[in-house]
Write a protein that holds these residues in place. Structure first.
Motif, mmCIF file in Angstrom:
data_model
loop_
_atom_site.group_PDB
_atom_site.id
_atom_site.type_symbol
_atom_site.label_atom_id
_atom_site.label_comp_id
_atom_site.label_asym_id
_atom_site.label_seq_id
_atom_site.Cartn_x
_atom_site.Cartn_y
_atom_site.Cartn_z
ATOM 1 N N TYR A 294 0.793 -1.305 0.077
ATOM 2 C CA TYR A 294 -0.005 -0.013 -0.086
ATOM 3 C C TYR A 294 0.822 1.238 -0.255
ATOM 4 N N THR B 227 1.559 5.501 -2.334
ATOM 5 C CA THR B 227 1.027 6.387 -3.153
ATOM 6 C C THR B 227 1.195 5.839 -4.459
ATOM 7 N N GLY B 228 0.255 6.228 -5.226
ATOM 8 C CA GLY B 228 -0.223 5.792 -6.520
ATOM 9 C C GLY B 228 1.204 6.003 -7.739
ATOM 10 N N TYR C 33 -2.768 10.268 -4.452
ATOM 11 C CA TYR C 33 -3.849 9.177 -3.794
ATOM 12 C C TYR C 33 -2.967 8.159 -3.552
ATOM 13 N N ARG C 34 -3.830 7.093 -2.840
ATOM 14 C CA ARG C 34 -2.721 5.882 -2.389
ATOM 15 C C ARG C 34 -3.727 4.710 -2.635
ATOM 16 N N ALA C 35 -2.929 3.547 -2.939
ATOM 17 C CA ALA C 35 -3.657 2.335 -3.580
ATOM 18 C C ALA C 35 -2.784 1.064 -3.002
ATOM 19 N N GLN D 47 -1.084 -2.180 -4.493
ATOM 20 C CA GLN D 47 -0.689 -2.171 -5.744
ATOM 21 C C GLN D 47 0.712 -2.876 -5.792
ATOM 22 N N ARG E 264 4.022 -2.751 -8.598
ATOM 23 C CA ARG E 264 4.558 -1.950 -9.555
ATOM 24 C C ARG E 264 5.947 -2.281 -10.048
ATOM 25 N N GLU F 202 -3.074 -1.434 -10.024
ATOM 26 C CA GLU F 202 -3.549 -0.844 -8.553
ATOM 27 C C GLU F 202 -5.005 -1.445 -8.320
ATOM 28 N N ASP G 154 -6.756 -0.939 -12.191
ATOM 29 C CA ASP G 154 -6.252 0.237 -12.501
ATOM 30 C C ASP G 154 -4.635 0.126 -13.156
ATOM 31 N N ARG H 156 -8.291 2.545 -16.646
ATOM 32 C CA ARG H 156 -9.230 2.255 -15.835
ATOM 33 C C ARG H 156 -10.622 1.752 -16.450
ATOM 34 N N TYR I 150 -8.348 10.802 -8.367
ATOM 35 C CA TYR I 150 -6.929 11.112 -8.415
ATOM 36 C C TYR I 150 -6.477 12.410 -8.166
#
Length: 422
Positions: A169, A171-172, A195-197, A199, A201, A217, A238, A260, A306
């Motif tokens: 978890y 920041t996006g 935003y935070r998600a 994810q 990556r 995400e 996303d 998305r 976002y």
């Protein structure tokens, strides 16, 4: 038994990005708790500095470190205590953060002034780092503040990172932390992506100065349901991605995008339907002498959650006028530009202007005349590093909200802050 020694290391160099962006006084190094075998301790400190998060509201490298016997792993404990005093005048905002979308409707309140205090953004974190043979720099990071319901502790970051992969978890990826201007206001400028998600990556340096990233995400759709519509379960993640080029430390340009698929249930036809949302973004920050510039431009459809300000409106997807069971995505835009001047390592000042804009489609404005159309946000501030660990600041904010019926209202705020890093 292993003997434990407690001592102070040499002065810790500030992280390159943090030092370049926000000048600060040189201070004492971290307090180290180590075994007799001290091999690799400086390398571990370098890992903390190399992986310093560049956002203004993220804590610095930790003050206290514990290492294992071989000196291959270190656990950092740190954070900051921050108290803010806020005074609204000639218009108020219904939130502890300065969010133009939440300026009250005309006539809804007769109160034109407001005093608030906040210590909820105070942050505590734990960070485990190590240099490993097969996984490279290995990082486990957890952090939180007290912005939860009733001022309870709320998770802000919890991730594991190695070999360019990050899972957890955070920041996006559809945002550029290093291009965000400094503000006392915790939300920051209108139209800035934040935003935070949860994810997964992957980021990689392809060549000198060139970096890319891509991720998946956890989706979250904030919509205004039409009649006979439900918005709950989502079927696709996303997908954000970016390309970034840096020509010096702390100076770069970045281009990113996000795709998305947003699912809703049409209870008229008893079907699950999806709408595609997308966004593109360009951002940059650059230093020239004592000046530093910041900027970002974002445009897309169905990406309201976002964008600062619009993330409070539930307009990722909205109803199609007079058609039960059908939803749509609206075009939207956000941008900001800012400039910072470093008077010295003790004092710096900045100012920025930002705007977010929601566009209409299929008569949406006609049936939603009092809906938000545009928000504007102007900020000017000065920060003083009294000591290496103690910073104070003062800030002026002016915000405008305009609706589709062209009625607008404004608010002003003065912020004072004091922050102690540990």
């Amino acid at each position: 038994m292993t003997c434990i020694a407690i001592g102070a290391m040499m002065a810790e160099p500030a992280a390159a990005q943090q030092k370049d962006n926000y000048p600060e006084l040189e201070g004492p190094g971290p307090v180290i708790i180590i075994s007799k075998d001290k091999n690799g301790k400086q390398e571990l400190i370098d890992v903390f500095n190399e992986t310093q998060r560049p956002h203004f509201h993220d804590p610095r490298a930790p003050r206290f470190l514990l290492t294992d016997r071989q000196g291959k792993f270190a656990l950092g404990i740190g954070g900051y205590l921050k108290t803010t005093m806020e005074y609204d005048f000639d218009g108020t905002v219904d939130d502890i953060d300065f969010i133009p979308a939440l300026i009250p409707q005309p006539g809804s309140t007769q109160v034109r002034n407001q005093f608030q205090m906040d210590a909820g953004t105070s942050t505590i974190f734990l960070k485990l780092v190590g240099r490993t043979k097969h996984l490279g720099n290995f990082i486990v990071y957890t952090a939180g503040n007290f912005r939860g319901s009733g001022k309870t502790f709320e998770l802000q970051n919890a991730y594991l990172s190695f070999l360019g992969f990050t899972m957890g978890y955070d920041t996006g990826l559809f945002m550029d932390l290093a291009a965000c201007p400094p503000t006392i206001d915790f939300q920051g400028p209108d139209g800035m992506t934040f935003y935070r998600a949860t994810q997964l990556r992957y980021e990689a340096n392809l060549m000198k100065g060139l970096k890319v990233g891509v991720g998946v995400e956890m989706p979250s759709v904030d919509g205004t349901p039409a009649k006979d519509v439900r918005i709950n379960k989502q079927r696709m993640p996303d997908i954000p991605a970016y390309v970034q080029y840096s020509w010096t430390k702390g100076s770069h340009v970045r281009v990113g995008g996000i795709l998305r698929s947003m699912t809703y249930e049409d209870e008229v036809s008893n079907k699950a339907k999806s709408i595609t949302g997308w966004g593109i973004q360009a951002s940059a920050t650059a230093g020239l002498g004592n000046f530093r510039a910041y900027g970002q431009f974002t445009y897309g459809k169905g990406i309201a959650q976002y964008l600062n300000d619009m993330s409070n409106l539930n307009v990722d997807i909205v109803p199609v006028a007079d058609e039960a069971g059908r939803m749509q995505v609206l075009p939207m835009r956000g941008w900001f530009a800012g400039l910072q001047y470093n008077f010295s390592k003790r004092v710096f000042a900045s100012t920025s202007y930002s705007q977010s804009r929601l566009f209409t489609k299929d008569c949406y404005a006609h049936f939603n005349e009092t809906q938000y159309k545009k928000g504007q946000y102007l900020v000017a501030n000065v920060f003083w590093n009294v000591t290496h660990n103690f910073q104070v600041g003062v800030e002026y904010l002016h915000g405008w909200r305009e609706d589709f019926n062209d009625l607008s209202r404004e608010a002003n705020r003065i912020n004072l802050s004091a922050q102690y890093n540990f």
